[in-house]
Design a protein around this motif. Sequence first.
Motif, PDB file in Angstrom:
ATOM      1  N   SER A  24      -3.324  -5.824   8.227  1.00 46.22           N
ATOM      2  CA  SER A  24      -4.167  -4.732   7.733  1.00 46.22           C
ATOM      3  C   SER A  24      -3.478  -3.381   7.893  1.00 46.22           C
ATOM      4  O   SER A  24      -2.719  -3.155   8.832  1.00 46.22           O
ATOM      5  CB  SER A  24      -5.495  -4.710   8.490  1.00 46.22           C
ATOM      6  N   LYS A  25      -3.779  -2.483   6.962  1.00 47.41           N
ATOM      7  CA  LYS A  25      -3.349  -1.095   7.022  1.00 47.41           C
ATOM      8  C   LYS A  25      -4.585  -0.212   7.213  1.00 47.41           C
ATOM      9  O   LYS A  25      -5.717  -0.614   6.915  1.00 47.41           O
ATOM     10  CB  LYS A  25      -2.623  -0.686   5.732  1.00 47.41           C
ATOM     11  N   ALA A  26      -4.366   1.012   7.675  1.00 46.87           N
ATOM     12  CA  ALA A  26      -5.498   1.888   7.961  1.00 46.87           C
ATOM     13  C   ALA A  26      -5.053   3.339   7.922  1.00 46.87           C
ATOM     14  O   ALA A  26      -3.860   3.651   7.933  1.00 46.87           O
ATOM     15  CB  ALA A  26      -6.084   1.565   9.341  1.00 46.87           C
ATOM     16  N   TRP A  27      -6.065   4.231   7.850  1.00 46.76           N
ATOM     17  CA  TRP A  27      -5.821   5.630   8.176  1.00 46.76           C
ATOM     18  C   TRP A  27      -6.712   6.003   9.351  1.00 46.76           C
ATOM     19  O   TRP A  27      -7.700   5.330   9.642  1.00 46.76           O
ATOM     20  CB  TRP A  27      -6.032   6.550   6.980  1.00 46.76           C
TER      21      TRP A  27
ATOM     22  N   ALA B 221     -11.296  -5.656   2.525  1.00 49.51           N
ATOM     23  CA  ALA B 221     -11.031  -4.236   2.290  1.00 49.51           C
ATOM     24  C   ALA B 221      -9.529  -4.014   2.094  1.00 49.51           C
ATOM     25  O   ALA B 221      -8.703  -4.633   2.771  1.00 49.51           O
ATOM     26  CB  ALA B 221     -11.531  -3.405   3.469  1.00 49.51           C
ATOM     27  N   ASP B 222      -9.179  -3.137   1.170  1.00 47.59           N
ATOM     28  CA  ASP B 222      -7.766  -2.854   0.920  1.00 47.59           C
ATOM     29  C   ASP B 222      -7.108  -2.168   2.107  1.00 47.59           C
ATOM     30  O   ASP B 222      -5.916  -2.347   2.361  1.00 47.59           O
ATOM     31  CB  ASP B 222      -7.605  -1.973  -0.328  1.00 47.59           C
ATOM     32  N   LEU B 223      -7.877  -1.362   2.794  1.00 45.43           N
ATOM     33  CA  LEU B 223      -7.419  -0.725   4.027  1.00 45.43           C
ATOM     34  C   LEU B 223      -8.644  -0.300   4.811  1.00 45.43           C
ATOM     35  O   LEU B 223      -9.766  -0.359   4.306  1.00 45.43           O
ATOM     36  CB  LEU B 223      -6.505   0.468   3.752  1.00 45.43           C
ATOM     37  N   ILE B 224      -8.428   0.102   6.063  1.00 41.65           N
ATOM     38  CA  ILE B 224      -9.512   0.515   6.939  1.00 41.65           C
ATOM     39  C   ILE B 224      -9.457   2.023   7.115  1.00 41.65           C
ATOM     40  O   ILE B 224      -8.390   2.606   7.278  1.00 41.65           O
ATOM     41  CB  ILE B 224      -9.397  -0.173   8.317  1.00 41.65           C
ATOM     42  N   ALA B 225     -10.634   2.659   7.080  1.00 42.86           N
ATOM     43  CA  ALA B 225     -10.742   4.091   7.314  1.00 42.86           C
ATOM     44  C   ALA B 225     -11.400   4.313   8.666  1.00 42.86           C
ATOM     45  O   ALA B 225     -12.619   4.157   8.803  1.00 42.86           O
ATOM     46  CB  ALA B 225     -11.561   4.755   6.212  1.00 42.86           C
TER      47      ALA B 225
ATOM     48  N   LEU C 179      -0.626   2.199  10.483  1.00 45.06           N
ATOM     49  CA  LEU C 179      -1.311   3.384   9.958  1.00 45.06           C
ATOM     50  C   LEU C 179      -0.468   4.011   8.856  1.00 45.06           C
ATOM     51  O   LEU C 179       0.707   4.305   9.059  1.00 45.06           O
ATOM     52  CB  LEU C 179      -1.549   4.410  11.067  1.00 45.06           C
ATOM     53  N   VAL C 180      -1.086   4.215   7.696  1.00 46.85           N
ATOM     54  CA  VAL C 180      -0.385   4.865   6.587  1.00 46.85           C
ATOM     55  C   VAL C 180      -0.618   6.367   6.586  1.00 46.85           C
ATOM     56  O   VAL C 180       0.120   7.116   5.934  1.00 46.85           O
ATOM     57  CB  VAL C 180      -0.798   4.266   5.230  1.00 46.85           C
ATOM     58  N   ALA C 181      -1.662   6.811   7.308  1.00 45.48           N
ATOM     59  CA  ALA C 181      -1.973   8.240   7.320  1.00 45.48           C
ATOM     60  C   ALA C 181      -2.785   8.587   8.554  1.00 45.48           C
ATOM     61  O   ALA C 181      -3.533   7.761   9.093  1.00 45.48           O
ATOM     62  CB  ALA C 181      -2.737   8.638   6.056  1.00 45.48           C
ATOM     63  N   VAL C 182      -2.639   9.821   8.987  1.00 46.69           N
ATOM     64  CA  VAL C 182      -3.444  10.393  10.057  1.00 46.69           C
ATOM     65  C   VAL C 182      -3.886  11.770   9.588  1.00 46.69           C
ATOM     66  O   VAL C 182      -3.195  12.415   8.797  1.00 46.69           O
ATOM     67  CB  VAL C 182      -2.643  10.482  11.376  1.00 46.69           C
TER      68      VAL C 182
ATOM     69  N   LEU D 166       0.817  -1.203   0.000  1.00 42.89           N
ATOM     70  CA  LEU D 166       0.000   0.000   0.000  1.00 42.89           C
ATOM     71  C   LEU D 166       0.856   1.261   0.000  1.00 42.89           C
ATOM     72  O   LEU D 166       0.599   2.194  -0.762  1.00 42.89           O
ATOM     73  CB  LEU D 166      -0.943  -0.003   1.198  1.00 42.89           C
ATOM     74  N   ARG D 167       1.865   1.315   0.838  1.00 50.00           N
ATOM     75  CA  ARG D 167       2.710   2.500   0.895  1.00 50.00           C
ATOM     76  C   ARG D 167       3.402   2.772  -0.442  1.00 50.00           C
ATOM     77  O   ARG D 167       3.342   3.905  -0.941  1.00 50.00           O
ATOM     78  CB  ARG D 167       3.730   2.353   2.028  1.00 50.00           C
ATOM     79  N   PRO D 168       4.044   1.785  -1.081  1.00 50.49           N
ATOM     80  CA  PRO D 168       4.611   2.046  -2.417  1.00 50.49           C
ATOM     81  C   PRO D 168       3.561   2.500  -3.423  1.00 50.49           C
ATOM     82  O   PRO D 168       3.825   3.360  -4.269  1.00 50.49           O
ATOM     83  CB  PRO D 168       5.233   0.702  -2.810  1.00 50.49           C
ATOM     84  N   TYR D 169       2.357   1.926  -3.345  1.00 50.78           N
ATOM     85  CA  TYR D 169       1.276   2.325  -4.250  1.00 50.78           C
ATOM     86  C   TYR D 169       0.938   3.794  -4.052  1.00 50.78           C
ATOM     87  O   TYR D 169       0.764   4.552  -5.010  1.00 50.78           O
ATOM     88  CB  TYR D 169       0.051   1.448  -4.003  1.00 50.78           C
TER      89      TYR D 169
END
Length: 328
Positions: free
Chosen positions: A195-198, A168-172, A228-231, A7-10
């Motif tokens: 899993s990854k999330a924001w 899900a590709d990631l969680i929001a 977490l990829v983003a906040v 996900l991060r490289p994407y």
Amino acid sequence: MGSPARLRPYMNDNGPLILDGGLATELEAQGAHLQGDPLWSARLLHTNPQAVRDAHYRFLLSGADVITTATYQASVTGFINHLDLSSEGARELLMSGVQLAKETVERFVSDSRPAGQRCPLVAGSVGPYGAFLLNGSEYTGAYAEDMTVEDLKVWHRPQMDCLVAAGADLIAFETVPSIKEAEALVELLREFPNSKAWLAFSCKDGKCISDGSLFTDAVQIANRSPQLVAVGVNCCSPVLVAPLLDSARSLLSPDMSWVVYPNSGEEWNTKQGWLTSEKTSALIPELSRTWMKQGAALIGGCCRIGPAHIAELRQQLKGSCTSPASAV
């Protein structure tokens, strides 16, 4: 998109990623009656799943790189209470939110070939406990005063489990109003290590999230999680975004980006609904370049932001859509 590990490289290769807008806003624009419904847009997973597919598709045509499931106000308990479903039926319905979104992405990718180059992602929406309470407390976080971190983890675990199981590709994690609930979600995410999330907070002003805690403290909570990829922030006025990001710019982990998707800036009145204004919605495309310069890698809209706004946002940040049907 494949493994969450990519996900991060994407994001790095395709950023900034354009998020969708207010799903309920678009559903209401197409005739759905959601105001006051204890399940909000999640009811349509049961009564009119095609309307949810169609709304997702319109956002994809308008340029969204990420669509968010109709599960913000969905919960196993809520579906049992308001739809008279069994526990298993409630879980299946919650999972269907991801399945509908993934089907819509597959249709979009198929329809846009050979011209299309986008491969949109599906974010599984997890709203705050306050959304279930139906008392506006998702914008205050007052309920968290009477709950422990463990209480909040217990509440969110079934929803999280369903969204992850559905692929899900990631969680929001969305509209989170309190530090305590953020702590619970960060801890809960560890139970789903693949899993990854924001994590996006509702905010009351240019320095504080809704419970009055400093946004800087909220960002430090997020920094605890390598998943977490983003906040960032959502469902606040666009004019609050830049000062909020500015206040915490020195604290953001190098492995983290900002996620930003404010509402239109219009005022919500519990009795009258949205108090419309001509001056507001255009602020998101107008301010988006500032947010991108501040490090936002995921940018979109929340309540009162429809596909036309997302098309304007994409044009501002990335040029026109690659889909042949992009002129929405």
